[in-house]
Each structure stands twice: as C-alpha cells, then as structure tokens.
Design an enzyme around this catalytic site. Structure first.
Site: not given
Ligand code: NAD
Ligand code: DAU
Length: 340
Positions: A127-129, A155, A159, A281
C-alpha cells in the site's frame, strides 16, 4: 499458469480473481482465504459454475505454515499473489495484534512456503500508506518507490514490515518477487467500513455521516479494476526484486467525496457530521506511478467522478450483496461505535 490468490474473498482479491478468470483463459486459480469478517463468499458467487475446473476455494489461514504448504502442494501452485491482510486503519488503532499475525507473520509464512515450493513468481500487494503522509500543499512531490518508509498507523507499520521481509527474501534467498504499492481503491464489493461504501449506505438510510477532523485529508483514488490490471502486469511482466507504485491520479478531499456521494443520493449536506479526528491521521496521499507506466505500460483508465458514479450505481443495483454485507455483527459494531 496455476495461480494461488490469497485473500481472494475480500474486495480487491475478488475483483482480481474475476479479471484473471475472464482475461487469462489458460489460468487456474486457487483462492485461499480464512473468511475473516471482511471475507465474503458472495463476492465470488457463480465463479465455480462460470469457470468449471478453473477455480478452487480453500478456507485456510496464511499464518498457518502447514495449511499454506498443503494448499500449494495440492494445487501444484506456480505463482502467488498475496492480497490477504487485515486492511482497516481504524481497527488497527483499536487492536494491532491481528495485523501482526496476518500482515507480518502471514507474509513470512507465505514467503517460506513459496521458497520451498519453488514458485516462479510472488507478488506482495502492499500500500502507499507505507510512505506515511504528505502535507496538503501541492509543492510536496508525490510518493515514488524511493520515498522513505515512514508508516504512521499500526496497519501501515504492519504492511511496511511485510515489505521489508519481502525485500530480504529476494536479497537473501533470491525468491522472484515483486511488491506493489497502490493508493485508495473504490469499486464493487468493497467492505462497508471503508469511506465510500460506508458513507453511501448511511446516506441512503438518512444516517449522519461522520467525517473525521476538518474533512480536508486527501486520498489518491483509483478504481479497483485499474489496480487489478496493474497487479496482473506486475505478475506477468514485473522485474524480480522491483517495487511498483500504482495510483489513480485523482487526489480528492474526503469532504469532496462525501458531497459527491450525497449528490448521487439526492440527499442534503446537513447529514455531514464532523467528528473527532482519527489518531495519527495521514493528511495526504499522492502516488507517482511513472515507473509502472515505463516498465509495465500501466495507466489508470477510470476518471474518478465517472468511476464513483458507476460504483454507487452497482451498489444500488445489487441489494442482495448490500444486505449481506451490511447486516449481522458488522452493523452491530458500527452502531456501538457511533452510540446509536
Ligand atoms: P479486505 O479487507 O476487503 O480483504 C482482505 C481479505 O483477506 C479478506 O477476504 C480476509 O478474509 C482475508 N484474510 C485476512 N487475513 C487472512 C489470513 N490470515 N489468512 C487468509 N486470508 C486472510 O481488503 P482489501 O481492501 O481487498 O485489500 C486487499 C489487499 O490490498 C490488502 O493487503 C491491503 O493492504 C491492500 N491494499 C488495499 C487498498 C485499498 O484501498 N483497499 C489499497 C492498497 C493496498
Ligand atoms: O491508501 C491505501 C489504503 O487505503 C489501504 O492500504 C487501506 O487498506 C484502505 O483501508 C485505505 O486506507 P484509508 O485509511 O485511507 O481508508 P478509509 O476508507 O478508512 O478512509 C479514507 C479517508 O476517509 C481517511 O482520510 C479517513 C476518512 N474517514 C473514513 C471513515 C471510515 C472519515 O472521515 N470517516 C469515516 O467514517
């Protein structure tokens, strides 16, 4: 290619599996997921029927070495893409332990098992985080792959730790792996704790929309299909040992995104409720994906406003998925969190 996708029942993993089965007719996919709270079998409804003999599901934990080895052996796996993770920042603030188990220990277990199984390719979806936070001012350049790792949440720390183990397994053991670092995804099947589906479902029920702090934090939004295309490119064409950033080129403040959602729903801005800020944040994310553009041919295809409109329309047109994802223990948790 016999591909193991871990975390395939989650948001991005399930979109990736559908893309691979659709666009790579020779691929056989095994999905290994422990069905945590975010894992949803409905995300892959009908794939076994639609792609007979090409899709298998194994309920297993990536942090369990015997299970990981067993799945790789049984399915004669040649390559792996790891999406499995605890993915929500707010949960990591409440309890970091599951993040250490799945995101750090789980990745080390997979790396070890991949070495033993002599896999030809390992993609770690990061992730970019891991790069931390940028100030709002535009003169601060976007993250490149050379930006320092300065994670701010439990988190992102988990990562970043996994990324360092991946680097070490490449340098020490020569495991042919690639790391991808993407910005905030949106699209179908996203678990409703994340900003866009969370605000959409609440707005449709006329529930208040809790915006953290001043709402001016910026995220670089990318449609999940663009991210998945990038991951597939990294799997097929990525240089071993490389890190590739993916971004959507769409920096938007949280308030802007919430207002767009309200407009789509035809609801009033009076639903917006500023609440206490998220601790630690990150202010802004912005991703420079020029390396992925040059080496892989990556560029995002979706414009944000159109992608958002199509995503919200998908949620509106799939009430069964929404009911499944927004009921049960999840809804109970949310009601407790906001004192409802
Ligand atoms: P998500 O939470 O929707 O899905 C995660 C999945 O992993 C779920 O199906 C869960 O059951 C499974 N899982 C968790 N722990 C496990 C374990 N120990 N063994 C087997 N399965 C397990 O997450 P997402 O948003 O689809 O993100 C997927 C990946 O992409 C993550 O690694 C996250 O860090 C990365 N990522 C997410 C975003 C985003 O914006 N959502 C952006 C960049 C990177
Ligand atoms: O940048 C990639 C990441 O993006 C991934 O690695 C993470 O898995 C994914 O969850 C996401 O992280 P964020 O923390 O950016 O996503 P989230 O949807 O939780 O929040 C997005 C923004 O919105 C953040 O600035 C917090 C704000 N927020 C979020 C929630 C849930 C609010 O203001 N209110 C809320 O209730």
């Amino acid at each position: 290619m016999r591909l193991l996708v871990t975390g395939g029942c989650g948001f991005i993993g399930s979109n990736f599996i559908r893309m691979v089965l659709r666009d790579r007719p020779d691929a056989v996919v095994c999905n290994m997921d422990n069905l945590s709270y975010a894992g949803n079998l409905a995300n892959l409804a009908h794939v076994e029927r639609d792609y007979p003999g090409r899709y298998f599901f194994e309920r297993a934990d990536i942090a369990d070495a015997d299970q990981a080895r067993g799945v790789m052996r049984r399915h004669r796996i040649e390559a792996l893409v790891n999406f499995a993770a605890e993915s929500h920042v707010d949960r990591s603030i409440e309890d970091a332990s599951p993040f250490v188990r799945s995101n750090v220990l789980g990745v080390v277990v997979l790396l070890r098992a991949a070495l033993e199984a002599k896999l030809g390719r390992f993609v770690q979806v990061s992730t970019d985080e891991v790069y931390g936070s940028l100030p709002l001012e535009a003169q601060y350049a976007a993250f490149t792959e050379d930006s320092p790792l300065t994670p701010n949440s439990p988190y992102s720390a988990s990562k970043a730790s996994a990324d360092l183990f991946c680097r070490a397994f490449f340098k020490t053991h020569g495991l042919p792996l690639v790391i991808t670092r993407c910005s905030n995804n949106y699209g179908p099947c996203q678990f409703p704790e994340k900003l866009i589906p969370f605000m959409f479902f609440r707005a449709t029920r006329d529930e208040p929309l809790p915006v953290y702090g001043d709402g001016l934090n910026v995220r670089d939004w990318i449609h999940v299909e663009d991210h998945c295309r990038g991951v597939l490119m990294a799997l097929e064409k990525g240089r071993a040992g490389a890190v590739y950033n993916f971004g959507g080129g769409a920096q938007r403040s949280n308030l802007y995104v919430v207002r767009e959602i309200l407009k789509f729903c035809g609801k009033d801005e009076s639903l917006i409720r500023p609440v206490k800020d998220r601790p630690g944040h990150d202010r802004r994310y912005a991703v420079d994906y020029s390396l992925a553009a040059a080496e892989l041919g990556f560029s995002p295809g979706f414009g944000f406003e159109e992608g958002l409109r199509r995503t919200l329309a998908w949620y509106r047109e799939n009430p069964d998925w929404v009911d499944g994802a927004t009921s049960g223990s999840y809804l109970g948790d949310m009601r407790k969190r906001y004192g409802e």
